[in-house]
Design an enzyme around this catalytic site. Sequence first.
Site, mmCIF file in Angstrom:
data_model
loop_
_atom_site.group_PDB
_atom_site.id
_atom_site.type_symbol
_atom_site.label_atom_id
_atom_site.label_comp_id
_atom_site.label_asym_id
_atom_site.label_seq_id
_atom_site.Cartn_x
_atom_site.Cartn_y
_atom_site.Cartn_z
ATOM 1 N N LYS A 73 0.857 -1.197 0.000
ATOM 2 C CA LYS A 73 0.000 0.000 0.000
ATOM 3 C C LYS A 73 0.890 1.244 0.000
ATOM 4 O O LYS A 73 1.932 1.270 0.679
ATOM 5 C CB LYS A 73 -0.888 -0.032 1.240
ATOM 6 N N SER A 148 -9.765 1.682 2.832
ATOM 7 C CA SER A 148 -8.899 2.446 1.971
ATOM 8 C C SER A 148 -7.842 1.631 1.238
ATOM 9 O O SER A 148 -7.229 2.115 0.291
ATOM 10 C CB SER A 148 -8.208 3.533 2.800
ATOM 11 N N SER A 172 -9.878 -0.643 7.053
ATOM 12 C CA SER A 172 -9.340 -0.505 5.695
ATOM 13 C C SER A 172 -8.668 -1.729 5.103
ATOM 14 O O SER A 172 -8.393 -1.754 3.902
ATOM 15 C CB SER A 172 -8.359 0.653 5.639
HETATM 16 N N1 GLN Z 1 -12.974 3.757 6.155
HETATM 17 C C1 GLN Z 1 -12.509 4.228 7.429
HETATM 18 C C2 GLN Z 1 -12.253 5.710 7.379
HETATM 19 O O1 GLN Z 1 -12.561 6.280 6.406
HETATM 20 C C3 GLN Z 1 -11.307 3.461 7.845
HETATM 21 C C4 GLN Z 1 -10.063 3.939 7.239
HETATM 22 C C5 GLN Z 1 -8.903 3.105 7.563
HETATM 23 O O2 GLN Z 1 -9.032 2.044 8.184
HETATM 24 N N2 GLN Z 1 -7.738 3.578 7.192
HETATM 25 O O3 GLN Z 1 -11.758 6.280 8.295
#
Ligand code: GLN
Length: 473
Positions: A73, A148, A172
């Site tokens: 990532k 994400s 994410s």
């Molecule tokens: N989707 C969640 C957010 O927008 C989690 C993001 C993540 O785990 N980095 O904060």
Amino acid sequence: MIRELHEKLINREITSAHLTQQYFDAIEKKDGEIGAYLTLTKELAFAQAKLVDEKIARGEAIDLLEGIPFAVKDNICVDGIRTTAASKILDNYVAPYDATVIRKLKEKGAIILGKTNMDQFAMGSSTESSAYQKTKNPVDTERVPGGSSGGSVAAVAAGEAVWSLGTDTGGSIRQPAAFCGVVGLKPTYGRVSRSGAIAMASSLDQIGPIANSVEDAAIILSAISGEDILDATSAQSSDKKFEDYLTGDISGKVIGVPKEYVESLEGEIKNVFEKSLEKFKALGAKIETISLPHSSYALPVYYILMTSEVSSNLAKFDGIKYGLRADDTKKLLETYLDTRKIGFGEEVKRRIMLGTYALSAGYYDAYYLKAQKVRALIRKDFEQAFEKVDFVYSPTTPEVAFKFGEKTEDPLKMYLSDIYTITANLAGVPAISFPIGSVDTEGKALPVGGQLMGKWFDEEGMLNAAHSFEKAK
Ligand code: GLN
């Protein structure tokens, strides 16, 4: 899959260079459509593969991950490689060092294919907030891969990497894994060093593996976990070979299903989930309904604490220390303001503003401090639950992968994607998402993920439960 490839390498049926080439060919063929990668690291990959092949030729033993290609990532630093966190503000940033996980994986001879697309600074649930490109869900390209870590997950699901690394602050790794039908693991907070991962919310972030099987996830976790002098929150956990705990036997284990999570479940996902409970029962596990009474506060608590930490962590992107610097500015303050204005995306700005507000004098007690207190209660819910059960189990997400644009207009709708995943980050417990079935939608079988959460530092038990489920298919 990792074990099979490992066998092929040591039996000299394939070389690491050949395997690496196969994956770059797959990327070449598919990634125009999927959009999983932001940067490819061919030179690095083939240099690494050469060393592994020489080692095999000399008859030396190799590690399980050695010679096998994976994706990273783009918020995890790889020395000498562009690392953007999918934001314009880091467009030209080249990492000057390896994240601890990358150092460990390089030492093990794992091959780095490239850096993957993501929601900007890991903020989002669909990978649509990337400043660069869309990533499509390989199961149905009209749909988002989740986020994400959408690029890392899509790369694995599309066969463009054997496995990958993601980060998980509120879901994410697990939510996109559920959307794309692969396995995603968020370790216990502190199990894996965060050094070299671009911080989003430091008290919630963890790096973890995305893979084709639970066993693969276990093998990767063994390689990346452990105490690290560069991360004061890394735990003094002893090194373990998590893959050695996968017995496939979970008879007598107690799985708790939180009533607050499943009450609102509807439609096909509910059926898939109920079938999965039957399967766990057939494996000899006991299913019990439990309560996590503070669950309804998880989302508001997360969005106060996470944004507060975001506002502080992202203060360093000011046009001076890293990455982009706005031109045509005359004063220092203008440089800061203009750089942040043009560099950060909309969602990142929204969160910095929310967090700054929650932390400001006069509001700190009412929001930040209060949220910290409720976080302690959420953690206590888990402590109490784990006195009675071995694992907590639910679907990973309340719905299957959605279409592009469906939730971008309304940030709150997007935030609801993480309703079942954020509690694990708030409590710090390990959690894994693995495929439990699918829902037929518009002619496509869209994957459904099940999520097991385990006791703090009981990854081995949790992995074994998920592995037992997977094997019983
Ligand atoms: N989707 C969640 C957010 O927008 C989690 C993001 C993540 O785990 N980095 O904060």
